[in-house]
Scaffold this motif. Structure first.
Motif, PDB file in Angstrom:
ATOM      1  N   ALA A 257       3.627  19.213   7.928  1.00  0.00           N
ATOM      2  CA  ALA A 257       2.203  18.952   8.161  1.00  0.00           C
ATOM      3  C   ALA A 257       1.477  18.551   6.881  1.00  0.00           C
ATOM      4  CB  ALA A 257       1.547  20.194   8.773  1.00  0.00           C
ATOM      5  N   ASP A 258       2.069  18.876   5.732  1.00  0.00           N
ATOM      6  CA  ASP A 258       1.408  18.573   4.447  1.00  0.00           C
ATOM      7  C   ASP A 258       2.191  17.516   3.667  1.00  0.00           C
ATOM      8  OD1 ASP A 258      -0.662  18.922   2.593  1.00  0.00           O
ATOM      9  OD2 ASP A 258       0.490  20.390   1.428  1.00  0.00           O
ATOM     10  N   ALA A 259       3.072  16.791   4.335  1.00  0.00           N
ATOM     11  CA  ALA A 259       3.901  15.795   3.627  1.00  0.00           C
ATOM     12  C   ALA A 259       3.022  14.706   3.039  1.00  0.00           C
ATOM     13  CB  ALA A 259       4.931  15.200   4.578  1.00  0.00           C
ATOM     14  N   GLU A 260       3.442  14.248   1.874  1.00  0.00           N
ATOM     15  CA  GLU A 260       2.649  13.281   1.112  1.00  0.00           C
ATOM     16  C   GLU A 260       2.261  12.063   1.939  1.00  0.00           C
ATOM     17  OE1 GLU A 260       5.097  12.351  -2.205  1.00  0.00           O
ATOM     18  OE2 GLU A 260       4.510  14.132  -3.328  1.00  0.00           O
ATOM     19  N   GLY A 261       0.996  11.856   2.089  1.00  0.00           N
ATOM     20  CA  GLY A 261       0.493  10.633   2.686  1.00  0.00           C
ATOM     21  C   GLY A 261       0.694  10.499   4.180  1.00  0.00           C
ATOM     22  N   ALA A 262       1.243  11.536   4.825  1.00  0.00           N
ATOM     23  CA  ALA A 262       1.565  11.399   6.244  1.00  0.00           C
ATOM     24  C   ALA A 262       0.323  11.472   7.113  1.00  0.00           C
ATOM     25  CB  ALA A 262       2.551  12.483   6.660  1.00  0.00           C
ATOM     26  N   HIS A 263       0.308  10.675   8.168  1.00  0.00           N
ATOM     27  CA  HIS A 263      -0.761  10.741   9.156  1.00  0.00           C
ATOM     28  C   HIS A 263      -0.275  11.349  10.464  1.00  0.00           C
ATOM     29  CE1 HIS A 263      -3.603   7.522   7.242  1.00  0.00           C
ATOM     30  NE2 HIS A 263      -2.958   8.201   6.324  1.00  0.00           N
ATOM     31  N   HIS A 264       1.037  11.335  10.652  1.00  0.00           N
ATOM     32  CA  HIS A 264       1.614  11.896  11.878  1.00  0.00           C
ATOM     33  C   HIS A 264       2.782  12.819  11.541  1.00  0.00           C
ATOM     34  CE1 HIS A 264      -0.370   8.303  13.636  1.00  0.00           C
ATOM     35  NE2 HIS A 264      -0.466   9.028  14.714  1.00  0.00           N
ATOM     36  N   ASP A 265       2.905  13.883  12.326  1.00  0.00           N
ATOM     37  CA  ASP A 265       4.098  14.729  12.291  1.00  0.00           C
ATOM     38  C   ASP A 265       4.906  14.340  13.527  1.00  0.00           C
ATOM     39  OD1 ASP A 265       2.677  15.868  10.263  1.00  0.00           O
ATOM     40  OD2 ASP A 265       2.145  17.674  11.390  1.00  0.00           O
ATOM     41  N   ASP A 370       5.326   9.864   9.538  1.00  0.00           N
ATOM     42  CA  ASP A 370       5.204   8.406   9.557  1.00  0.00           C
ATOM     43  C   ASP A 370       5.187   7.871   8.125  1.00  0.00           C
ATOM     44  OD1 ASP A 370       2.765   9.603   9.114  1.00  0.00           O
ATOM     45  OD2 ASP A 370       1.622   8.219  10.363  1.00  0.00           O
ATOM     46  N   LEU A 371       5.376   6.569   8.016  1.00  0.00           N
ATOM     47  CA  LEU A 371       5.388   5.899   6.710  1.00  0.00           C
ATOM     48  C   LEU A 371       4.064   5.147   6.585  1.00  0.00           C
ATOM     49  CD1 LEU A 371       6.735   5.042   4.088  1.00  0.00           C
ATOM     50  CD2 LEU A 371       8.039   3.346   5.370  1.00  0.00           C
ATOM     51  N   THR A 372       3.274   5.547   5.622  1.00  0.00           N
ATOM     52  CA  THR A 372       1.883   5.106   5.566  1.00  0.00           C
ATOM     53  C   THR A 372       1.536   4.469   4.227  1.00  0.00           C
ATOM     54  OG1 THR A 372       1.042   7.129   4.559  1.00  0.00           O
ATOM     55  CG2 THR A 372       1.354   7.159   6.955  1.00  0.00           C
ATOM     56  N   HIS A 373       0.383   3.843   4.205  1.00  0.00           N
ATOM     57  CA  HIS A 373      -0.141   3.344   2.937  1.00  0.00           C
ATOM     58  C   HIS A 373      -0.277   4.487   1.929  1.00  0.00           C
ATOM     59  CE1 HIS A 373      -0.916  -0.656   4.352  1.00  0.00           C
ATOM     60  NE2 HIS A 373      -1.597  -0.200   5.377  1.00  0.00           N
ATOM     61  N   ASP A 374      -0.703   5.643   2.404  1.00  0.00           N
ATOM     62  CA  ASP A 374      -0.913   6.768   1.493  1.00  0.00           C
ATOM     63  C   ASP A 374       0.395   7.281   0.907  1.00  0.00           C
ATOM     64  OD1 ASP A 374      -3.623   6.614   1.913  1.00  0.00           O
ATOM     65  OD2 ASP A 374      -3.646   8.128   3.494  1.00  0.00           O
ATOM     66  N   TYR A 375       1.471   7.232   1.689  1.00  0.00           N
ATOM     67  CA  TYR A 375       2.781   7.618   1.148  1.00  0.00           C
ATOM     68  C   TYR A 375       3.149   6.695  -0.005  1.00  0.00           C
ATOM     69  CZ  TYR A 375       7.798   8.410   0.696  1.00  0.00           C
ATOM     70  OH  TYR A 375       9.047   8.677   0.187  1.00  0.00           O
TER      71      TYR A 375
ATOM     72  N   TYR B 375       4.379  -3.883   2.928  1.00  0.00           N
ATOM     73  CA  TYR B 375       5.475  -3.602   3.857  1.00  0.00           C
ATOM     74  C   TYR B 375       4.974  -2.715   4.992  1.00  0.00           C
ATOM     75  CZ  TYR B 375       9.834  -1.783   5.797  1.00  0.00           C
ATOM     76  OH  TYR B 375      10.840  -1.421   6.664  1.00  0.00           O
ATOM     77  N   VAL B 376       4.273  -1.652   4.616  1.00  0.00           N
ATOM     78  CA  VAL B 376       3.746  -0.741   5.642  1.00  0.00           C
ATOM     79  C   VAL B 376       2.785  -1.488   6.552  1.00  0.00           C
ATOM     80  CG1 VAL B 376       2.347   1.310   6.040  1.00  0.00           C
ATOM     81  CG2 VAL B 376       4.053   1.293   4.198  1.00  0.00           C
ATOM     82  N   HIS B 377       1.946  -2.319   5.953  1.00  0.00           N
ATOM     83  CA  HIS B 377       0.971  -3.049   6.753  1.00  0.00           C
ATOM     84  C   HIS B 377       1.663  -3.980   7.756  1.00  0.00           C
ATOM     85  CE1 HIS B 377      -2.709  -5.015   7.906  1.00  0.00           C
ATOM     86  NE2 HIS B 377      -2.154  -6.186   7.650  1.00  0.00           N
ATOM     87  N   GLU B 378       2.607  -4.764   7.252  1.00  0.00           N
ATOM     88  CA  GLU B 378       3.263  -5.743   8.136  1.00  0.00           C
ATOM     89  C   GLU B 378       4.032  -5.072   9.262  1.00  0.00           C
ATOM     90  OE1 GLU B 378       5.149  -9.256   6.906  1.00  0.00           O
ATOM     91  OE2 GLU B 378       4.151  -9.351   4.965  1.00  0.00           O
ATOM     92  N   ASN B 379       4.574  -3.910   8.976  1.00  0.00           N
ATOM     93  CA  ASN B 379       5.422  -3.262   9.958  1.00  0.00           C
ATOM     94  C   ASN B 379       4.711  -2.215  10.800  1.00  0.00           C
ATOM     95  OD1 ASN B 379       8.101  -4.505   9.667  1.00  0.00           O
ATOM     96  ND2 ASN B 379       7.801  -3.895   7.536  1.00  0.00           N
ATOM     97  N   SER B 380       3.438  -1.987  10.515  1.00  0.00           N
ATOM     98  CA  SER B 380       2.663  -1.079  11.355  1.00  0.00           C
ATOM     99  C   SER B 380       1.670  -1.865  12.194  1.00  0.00           C
ATOM    100  CB  SER B 380       1.933  -0.042  10.500  1.00  0.00           C
ATOM    101  OG  SER B 380       1.039  -0.660   9.596  1.00  0.00           O
TER     102      SER B 380
END
Lengths: 384, 384
Positions: A257-265, A370-375, B375-380
């Motif tokens: 729940a506190d993973a770096e930059g994550a928006h979804h678990d 998820d893999l996010t801009h913040d990650y 990369y995140v943008h294009e793939n999200s």
């Protein structure tokens, strides 16, 4: 109350000046007995940090009296001088507490490839020794944070005895184990260290080992379990394992729940696997698929990327019978198009992906993010 | 000139209306002979698209007369109806050209899990047939683009004969193979399809199979090699393999350079490996490490993340002897701190990471990209 919830433990967390931020960075967890049983599991990374190499030896005989932890530096890839730093730290802690250095577990976390500022660290150990308190678990949990946004603690109270724990970890979360430092304590009376070891391995196998935030395995991961016997209560093996597992599961979910930059678990649940190993392989493959993780970030229920990830595994399944549901909507049926993907709502933080392999009776769940801009931002802008 | 650089080939690319953008989306490559030798390699993904299943059978006898390719839809995870769509497409092409459907290779790329709009596709085939030209290679290369920003073509002219190729692929690039459709042609006289197959497998082993942009293996990857014999020249096996490899290497580098959202092209070179398999395992592990890839994006020469990735492998090495250089600066020496990381300049697009395992004589290089916001943008933001 963290690690000091069970009786027989004192803890502390202080500012030693290892972190540029000036936040607490040195913690102690002391087991005052009467028992001093200890068990631990460590990273499977062959490039392991000096404190991991040291602590493996410490717990090999089943006894540990104290755990010293620092954030602000991993002491990994620091060669023989780095190992010497760990040794000196253990000797310093041992002298302060009047125990043997060989009973001092050492844990470090932070940037790889830099020596620790030993003067500050040892000063921090002295301050942490002076601050030891029977209710110091909260301070200790704060002192091990790195990029964590909140301290992570958990407790499980049972009939006359309890288990408490603290964890840090917010990135590099991967199996065997995540970049995590975890200390779990119990005041249960345990027959011996082997029984403690069994309980810990069973607990981590289905909790920390199934957290895979970003597929990256750390050099420093350590989970230590200490038993004081101070409650005088003697649970059976099953009861002990259940309570330790409950605390580890609670902490593991807090890490996700506190993973770096994550928006979804994301819970990736594999049903119908022919074996636990098959289920785990498939779940990890999905959990590590960057394209799938980007899609979840974008709110796109892209089940094709799930199937593409499943297809890279050697698990038993027939591609023509695969089913995939996302948040309860069966978007893929028998390997082809199912319900409309427009029916899937990925707005909430919690996402459930269910893959049915139709190849057996095993079910395995792996938790990821998820893999996010913040990650990308957190892991490109800052060294860890 | 792409696939029509060698003699004996015609090609075309047209707008069939499969892509919402209105860009070209159907291509044909016809081998007018006199020879019709064919070889192909396909994705290792067990969830393979219908055109992959079809085309495996087509090339099994070593002959193919034509390749039809469409962008705008992958025809993957579409079940029996999707396979029927591929079959109908092949029959339609065969009827137009007066060849057997069983000699028509079909390739599709685009979103997984949706049926192709067959009426448009077959109309596109008719238009592509009408547009076939001896200099149509450029149009064909444009019609197979998806998120590619540029068409990708390459040629290798040899003494009296040549090799030409086109490729698409800008994401989901991973081994065995990347999400790529590649057609390579030659007018060399080749003794038989087996010789062609050997040349293609040797070429892809060290080129496309060592591109690993994001660790995600596609459902549709196909590389087809066609030989017309129209030059009348007969190179020996080594000469043929060299030229095919040169074209594949050129196309592979273009794929890396155009990978979705990438800011850096990273060559991960492993020296001193005990075996090629060891070197490849280590190179892939580094190339797939998200934390390392984020660090490169951020201009951070974080060699600790490289070592952490190396440490997850089973390759032969001693952690205490590992060396790591980044863009020529040896930041890690004997498993510990080397030159200052401040000396490393990661501003340029090309990044070279060199790991010496000191365990043998093998060298392996894998090409990957950094992990970026784009990369995140294009793939999200977009389904693929």
């Amino acid at each position: 109350m963290s690690v000091t919830a069970p009786r027989g433990f004192r803890a502390s967390g202080v500012v030693a000046g290892l972190k540029a931020s000036g936040r607490p960075d040195v913690a102690l967890v002391v087991n005052d007995g009467p028992d001093h049983h200890a068990a631990a599991v460590f990273t499977g990374n062959r490039v392991e940090a000096a404190p991991v190499t040291w602590s493996r030896t410490v717990v090999a005989d089943g006894r540990a009296d104290v755990v010293v932890l620092n954030s602000g530096g991993a002491n990994a890839c620091t060669g023989a001088p780095g190992f010497q730093d760990t040794h000196v730290t253990a000797e310093h802690v041992a002298a302060a507490l009047g125990v043997a250095a060989g009973d001092v577990v050492v844990c470090s976390t932070g940037l790889i490839g830099e020596r620790l500022p030993m003067e500050r660290l040892l000063g921090g150990v002295d301050a942490a020794h002076a601050a030891l308190a029977a209710d110091g678990g909260g301070e200790a949990a704060e002192a091990i944070m790195t990029t964590d946004s909140v301290p992570k603690t958990a407790t499980a109270a049972r009939d006359g005895w309890s288990v408490g724990g603290m964890a840090k970890g917010a990135g590099m979360l991967a199996p065997a184990l995540a970049t995590m430092l975890v200390v779990v304590t119990t005041d249960a009376v345990v027959p011996d260290a082997a029984a403690l070891d069994s309980a810990l391995r069973e607990a981590t196998r289905t909790t920390f080992d199934r957290v895979d935030s970003d597929g990256c395995m750390s050099t420093n991961d350590t989970v230590v379990l200490l038993a004081s016997g101070a409650s005088g209560s003697t649970p059976d093996a099953g009861e002990l394992t259940e309570a330790v597992t409950a605390v580890c599961a609670d902490l593991a979910r807090q890490l996700v729940a506190d993973a770096e930059g994550a928006h979804h678990d994301i819970a990736v649940e594999i049903r119908g696997a022919a074996s636990e190993a098959d289920g785990l392989e498939v779940a990890r493959s999905v959990a590590r698929n960057n394209l799938f993780k980007c899609a979840v970030f974008g709110g796109d229920p892209n089940w094709g990327r799930v199937l593409a990830a499943v297809g890279t595994t050697g698990a038993a399944f027939d591609p023509a019978t695969l089913d995939v549901s996302m948040n309860g909507v069966q978007v893929c049926r028998a390997g082809g198009v199912g319900e409309s993907r427009d029916l899937v709502d990925l707005a909430a933080r919690e996402v459930h992906v269910l893959v049915d392999l139709h190849a057996g009776d095993e079910t395995v769940t792996v938790w990821t993010n998820d893999l996010t801009h913040d990650y990308v931002h957190e892991n490109s802008a800052y060294s860890t």
